[in-house]
Write an enzyme that holds these catalytic residues in place. Structure first.
Site, PDB file in Angstrom:
ATOM      1  N   SER A 144      11.358  26.365  12.739  1.00 19.72           N
ATOM      2  CA  SER A 144      10.937  25.644  13.905  1.00 19.72           C
ATOM      3  C   SER A 144       9.419  25.072  12.725  1.00 19.72           C
ATOM      4  O   SER A 144       8.792  26.537  13.200  1.00 19.72           O
ATOM      5  CB  SER A 144      10.996  24.771  14.902  1.00 19.72           C
ATOM      6  N   TYR A 158       7.920  27.334  23.155  1.00 20.04           N
ATOM      7  CA  TYR A 158       9.102  26.898  22.363  1.00 20.04           C
ATOM      8  C   TYR A 158       8.163  27.920  20.946  1.00 20.04           C
ATOM      9  O   TYR A 158       9.314  28.315  20.005  1.00 20.04           O
ATOM     10  CB  TYR A 158       9.030  25.122  22.603  1.00 20.04           C
TER      11      TYR A 158
HETATM   12  P1  NAP Z   1      20.368  19.364  19.427  1.00 19.17           P
HETATM   13  O1  NAP Z   1      20.809  18.169  19.354  1.00 19.17           O
HETATM   14  O2  NAP Z   1      19.923  19.252  21.272  1.00 19.17           O
HETATM   15  O3  NAP Z   1      21.876  20.352  20.167  1.00 19.17           O
HETATM   16  C1  NAP Z   1      21.361  21.487  20.342  1.00 19.17           C
HETATM   17  C2  NAP Z   1      22.519  22.381  20.937  1.00 19.17           C
HETATM   18  O4  NAP Z   1      22.692  23.610  21.157  1.00 19.17           O
HETATM   19  C3  NAP Z   1      23.880  21.698  21.318  1.00 19.17           C
HETATM   20  O5  NAP Z   1      24.796  22.335  20.554  1.00 19.17           O
HETATM   21  C4  NAP Z   1      23.742  22.938  22.631  1.00 19.17           C
HETATM   22  O6  NAP Z   1      25.155  22.988  23.333  1.00 19.17           O
HETATM   23  C5  NAP Z   1      23.851  23.873  22.290  1.00 19.17           C
HETATM   24  N1  NAP Z   1      22.895  24.556  23.348  1.00 19.17           N
HETATM   25  C6  NAP Z   1      21.858  24.516  23.889  1.00 19.17           C
HETATM   26  N2  NAP Z   1      21.465  25.608  24.492  1.00 19.17           N
HETATM   27  C7  NAP Z   1      22.784  26.629  24.465  1.00 19.17           C
HETATM   28  C8  NAP Z   1      22.986  27.653  25.023  1.00 19.17           C
HETATM   29  N3  NAP Z   1      22.636  28.444  26.043  1.00 19.17           N
HETATM   30  N4  NAP Z   1      24.090  28.409  24.070  1.00 19.17           N
HETATM   31  C9  NAP Z   1      24.656  27.490  23.020  1.00 19.17           C
HETATM   32  N5  NAP Z   1      24.434  26.434  22.993  1.00 19.17           N
HETATM   33  C10 NAP Z   1      23.611  25.674  23.086  1.00 19.17           C
HETATM   34  O7  NAP Z   1      19.328  20.002  19.330  1.00 19.17           O
HETATM   35  P2  NAP Z   1      18.806  20.121  17.109  1.00 19.17           P
HETATM   36  O8  NAP Z   1      17.296  19.168  17.146  1.00 19.17           O
HETATM   37  O9  NAP Z   1      20.094  20.078  16.808  1.00 19.17           O
HETATM   38  O10 NAP Z   1      18.380  21.708  17.566  1.00 19.17           O
HETATM   39  C11 NAP Z   1      18.746  22.354  17.018  1.00 19.17           C
HETATM   40  C12 NAP Z   1      18.196  23.748  16.523  1.00 19.17           C
HETATM   41  O11 NAP Z   1      16.813  22.593  15.552  1.00 19.17           O
HETATM   42  C13 NAP Z   1      17.591  24.202  17.366  1.00 19.17           C
HETATM   43  O12 NAP Z   1      17.702  25.595  17.600  1.00 19.17           O
HETATM   44  C14 NAP Z   1      16.061  23.551  17.786  1.00 19.17           C
HETATM   45  O13 NAP Z   1      15.335  24.283  18.945  1.00 19.17           O
HETATM   46  C15 NAP Z   1      15.732  23.501  16.315  1.00 19.17           C
HETATM   47  N6  NAP Z   1      15.044  22.345  15.296  1.00 19.17           N
HETATM   48  C16 NAP Z   1      14.916  20.947  15.913  1.00 19.17           C
HETATM   49  C17 NAP Z   1      14.214  20.238  15.455  1.00 19.17           C
HETATM   50  C18 NAP Z   1      14.430  18.739  16.167  1.00 19.17           C
HETATM   51  O14 NAP Z   1      13.231  18.264  15.819  1.00 19.17           O
HETATM   52  N7  NAP Z   1      14.918  18.502  16.015  1.00 19.17           N
HETATM   53  C19 NAP Z   1      13.157  21.203  14.832  1.00 19.17           C
HETATM   54  C20 NAP Z   1      12.496  22.067  14.486  1.00 19.17           C
HETATM   55  C21 NAP Z   1      13.748  22.796  14.834  1.00 19.17           C
HETATM   56  P3  NAP Z   1      25.753  21.944  24.806  1.00 19.17           P
HETATM   57  O15 NAP Z   1      24.677  20.664  24.184  1.00 19.17           O
HETATM   58  O16 NAP Z   1      26.997  21.873  24.085  1.00 19.17           O
HETATM   59  O17 NAP Z   1      24.632  22.237  25.671  1.00 19.17           O
END
Ligand code: NAP
Length: 249
Positions: A144, A158
């Site tokens: 991130s 985080y």
């Molecule tokens: P999201 O829509 O909330 O998706 C998160 C995913 O992670 C879901 O599929 C969830 O599965 C899974 N997950 C959470 N805890 C888990 C665990 N203990 N074991 C296995 N799966 C788990 O979030 P996103 O925004 O797409 O985030 C994806 C990545 O991008 C993350 O690493 C996040 O930190 C990074 N990121 C996001 C942003 C942003 O602004 N969105 C910015 C920078 C970085 P379930 O729902 O099935 O539990």
């Protein structure tokens, strides 16, 4: 030609879900890991199959090393050798100052975001590295931009969990440069996914858009494109490197 297999952690939602579909369109079969959102994972699997890919649903909590071992063996049993691991599963938590954060919160953030990615990387290296008879492959870690900004007053824990991912990316890349495994990371900026609402900040992507030079949040597909490139043979000379996809900051 047989389609290579990509295992994506946290592929039931957001960036991981978008990546699964893009990668299937680009010729990959997909291991769809999720923790609790089975319906979301099933929806993604249907889109992968519609795009011509094979999909397998793999329920596992990446924070549990035993479940990670099962995740890899189930994926390999269903789809054959894994060519790319995408360490994407991650969580945030409600905004607060560091001294206010509970021990339980801190442990959960690091167990999922940092240790979960390390457990998966261990399994991937044991499976892919030449020294263990593997065929090589690629690991892409989803970090991130918070790792560079620190997220003060919001979630510095985080940010720290993601800075650890950046160091891991470099160390793993150098350890495995001669093992046929490339290791890289993408650092997304604010992206419009459910992570914000799940972390207690619904509407965050819209609310903070004026902080972003492009004045908008990213879409999950815009992050997934960079991950897909790093995982693909098109990035054959890229290892230990980072792509920031942030709308400018
Ligand atoms: P999201 O829509 O909330 O998706 C998160 C995913 O992670 C879901 O599929 C969830 O599965 C899974 N997950 C959470 N805890 C888990 C665990 N203990 N074991 C296995 N799966 C788990 O979030 P996103 O925004 O797409 O985030 C994806 C990545 O991008 C993350 O690493 C996040 O930190 C990074 N990121 C996001 C942003 C942003 O602004 N969105 C910015 C920078 C970085 P379930 O729902 O099935 O539990």
């Amino acid at each position: 030609m047989t389609r290579p297999t990509m295992l994506i952690t946290g592929a039931s939602s957001g960036i991981g879900a978008a990546l699964a579909v893009l990668a299937a369109e680009a010729g990959w079969n997909i291991g769809i890991n999720y923790r609790s959102d089975k319906q979301g994972a099933e929806n993604v699997a249907e889109k992968v199959r519609n795009a011509g890919g094979e999909a397998v649903l793999l329920q596992a909590d990446v924070a549990d090393p035993h479940q990670v071992e099962r995740l890899f063996s189930d994926c390999i049993a269903a789809l054959g050798p894994i060519t790319a691991l995408i360490n994407n599963a991650g969580i945030t938590a409600p905004g607060m100052r560091v001294e206010e954060m509970s021990v339980e919160r801190l442990q959960t953030i690091f167990q999922i975001n940092t240790l979960g990615s390390i457990y998966c990387a261990q399994s991937a290296v044991r499976h892919m590295a030449k020294r263990y008879g593997g065929a090589g492959g690629a690991i892409v870690n989803v970090s991130s931009v918070a790792a560079k900004l620190g997220s003060p007053g919001e979630y510095a824990d985080y940010a720290a969990s993601k800075a650890a991912i950046d160091a891991l990316t470099l160390g793993l890349a150098l350890e495995n440069a001669e093992e046929g495994i490339r290791v890289n990371a993408v650092r997304p900026g604010i992206t419009d996914t459910p992570i914000h609402a799940r972390g207690g900040a619904p509407g965050r992507a819209e609310r903070l858009k004026d902080r972003i030079p492009m004045k908008r949040a990213g879409q999950p597909e815009e992050i997934a494109e960079a991950i897909l490139w790093l995982a693909s043979p098109k990035a054959s000379y890229a290892t230990g490197t980072f792509i920031d996809v942030t709308g400018g900051r």
